[in-house]
Design an enzyme around this catalytic site. Structure first.
Site, PDB file in Angstrom:
ATOM      1  N   ASN A   8       0.835  -1.205   0.000  1.00  0.00           N
ATOM      2  CA  ASN A   8       0.000   0.000   0.000  1.00  0.00           C
ATOM      3  C   ASN A   8       0.867   1.251   0.000  1.00  0.00           C
ATOM      4  O   ASN A   8       0.362   2.360   0.097  1.00  0.00           O
ATOM      5  CB  ASN A   8      -0.934   0.010   1.225  1.00  0.00           C
ATOM      6  CG  ASN A   8      -2.031  -1.025   1.087  1.00  0.00           C
ATOM      7  OD1 ASN A   8      -2.697  -1.094   0.060  1.00  0.00           O
ATOM      8  ND2 ASN A   8      -2.212  -1.831   2.111  1.00  0.00           N
ATOM      9  N   ASP A  68       9.901  -6.818   1.500  1.00  0.00           N
ATOM     10  CA  ASP A  68      10.061  -6.274   2.831  1.00  0.00           C
ATOM     11  C   ASP A  68      11.483  -5.750   2.890  1.00  0.00           C
ATOM     12  O   ASP A  68      12.405  -6.336   2.318  1.00  0.00           O
ATOM     13  CB  ASP A  68       9.807  -7.314   3.921  1.00  0.00           C
ATOM     14  CG  ASP A  68       9.506  -6.653   5.271  1.00  0.00           C
ATOM     15  OD1 ASP A  68       9.128  -5.457   5.295  1.00  0.00           O
ATOM     16  OD2 ASP A  68       9.631  -7.327   6.306  1.00  0.00           O
ATOM     17  N   PHE A 148      11.572   8.488   1.122  1.00  0.00           N
ATOM     18  CA  PHE A 148      10.715   8.246   2.280  1.00  0.00           C
ATOM     19  C   PHE A 148      11.487   7.433   3.305  1.00  0.00           C
ATOM     20  O   PHE A 148      12.610   7.000   3.061  1.00  0.00           O
ATOM     21  CB  PHE A 148       9.426   7.534   1.858  1.00  0.00           C
ATOM     22  CG  PHE A 148       9.645   6.187   1.215  1.00  0.00           C
ATOM     23  CD1 PHE A 148       9.533   5.028   1.958  1.00  0.00           C
ATOM     24  CD2 PHE A 148       9.992   6.085  -0.129  1.00  0.00           C
ATOM     25  CE1 PHE A 148       9.748   3.783   1.367  1.00  0.00           C
ATOM     26  CE2 PHE A 148      10.202   4.849  -0.723  1.00  0.00           C
ATOM     27  CZ  PHE A 148      10.080   3.698   0.039  1.00  0.00           C
ATOM     28  N   TYR A 150      13.831   6.133   5.969  1.00  0.00           N
ATOM     29  CA  TYR A 150      15.142   6.533   6.489  1.00  0.00           C
ATOM     30  C   TYR A 150      16.015   7.202   5.422  1.00  0.00           C
ATOM     31  O   TYR A 150      17.178   7.496   5.676  1.00  0.00           O
ATOM     32  CB  TYR A 150      15.871   5.306   7.058  1.00  0.00           C
ATOM     33  CG  TYR A 150      15.157   4.675   8.235  1.00  0.00           C
ATOM     34  CD1 TYR A 150      15.361   5.145   9.525  1.00  0.00           C
ATOM     35  CD2 TYR A 150      14.281   3.612   8.046  1.00  0.00           C
ATOM     36  CE1 TYR A 150      14.702   4.568  10.609  1.00  0.00           C
ATOM     37  CE2 TYR A 150      13.619   3.032   9.122  1.00  0.00           C
ATOM     38  CZ  TYR A 150      13.831   3.520  10.394  1.00  0.00           C
ATOM     39  OH  TYR A 150      13.170   2.949  11.463  1.00  0.00           O
ATOM     40  N   HIS A 176      19.015  -0.658  -2.566  1.00  0.00           N
ATOM     41  CA  HIS A 176      18.687  -2.036  -2.193  1.00  0.00           C
ATOM     42  C   HIS A 176      17.477  -2.528  -2.984  1.00  0.00           C
ATOM     43  O   HIS A 176      17.500  -3.615  -3.552  1.00  0.00           O
ATOM     44  CB  HIS A 176      18.407  -2.088  -0.695  1.00  0.00           C
ATOM     45  CG  HIS A 176      17.478  -0.989  -0.239  1.00  0.00           C
ATOM     46  ND1 HIS A 176      17.836   0.342  -0.296  1.00  0.00           N
ATOM     47  CD2 HIS A 176      16.219  -1.009   0.218  1.00  0.00           C
ATOM     48  CE1 HIS A 176      16.824   1.087   0.124  1.00  0.00           C
ATOM     49  NE2 HIS A 176      15.825   0.289   0.440  1.00  0.00           N
TER      50      HIS A 176
END
Length: 192
Positions: A8, A68, A148, A150, A176
């Site tokens: 989301n 993730d 957004f 960190y 990453h």
């Protein structure tokens, strides 16, 4: 090829769409009518990504990928890691997470960190994983307004800007998530 990206997070969707070739159409959870919260209850990045991609495949029937991501800080023994999005609490803002991290690193000379993304792809009955890592360090204070999470305090190795100071194409190429997505794209091109 149509595939669902189980997130989301609009920032992630934009980053991914910019990286994928035009022949691959990415659908969002909203577009397939998946409005329920998919709980991330695993203790690993791989586990959380798998939970999300499996949920969409099992409940909606779409081929799906999910990611993730965690920020792993060396002196904090890999924290915040899998808890990066909720480091300062369950409904913490990006700013609250960043401030907690900066407080935790106050006075520390070792500021080495890495962002790690794991993508779980559930396609044609197969499960695949793709990992991307970007090494760097945590700045003393937030810099920049792009990105957004960190991004304002993470400066990748070999660069003098934080992710939040970089344009999206540069960040997408070295980040990453960008590295994990490149592996995903190479795999999907073979399937298309």
């Amino acid at each position: 090829m149509k595939i669902v990206f189980a997130t989301n997070n609009k920032h992630k969707v934009k980053e991914i769409k910019d990286l994928l070739p035009s022949g691959i159409q990415v659908m969002t959870l909203d577009e397939i009518g998946c409005n329920e919260e998919i709980e991330e209850t695993a203790a690993t990045l791989e586990g959380n990504a798998k939970i999300k991609s499996d949920h969409v495949k099992e409940e909606y029937g779409y081929d799906c990928f999910a990611d993730d991501t965690g920020l792993e800080v060396e002196v904090l023994e890999g924290a915040p890691g899998v808890y990066s999005a909720r480091y300062a609490g369950e409904n913490a803002t990006f700013e609250e997470n960043v401030n907690k991290l900066l407080d935790a690193l106050e006075g520390q000379s070792n500021r080495k960190a890495r962002f790690r993304t794991v993508i779980s792809l559930n396609i044609n009955g197969e499960q695949q994983y793709f990992e991307g890592v970007c090494n760097g360090e945590i700045e003393l204070s937030a810099k920049g307004s792009q990105g957004f999470g960190y991004d304002p305090v993470f400066k990748p190795d070999g660069y003098d800007q934080t992710f939040a100071e970089m344009d999206l194409s540069t960040k997408g190429r070295i980040s990453h998530r960008g590295r994990a997505v490149q592996k995903l794209v190479e795999f999907l091109k073979k399937k298309a």
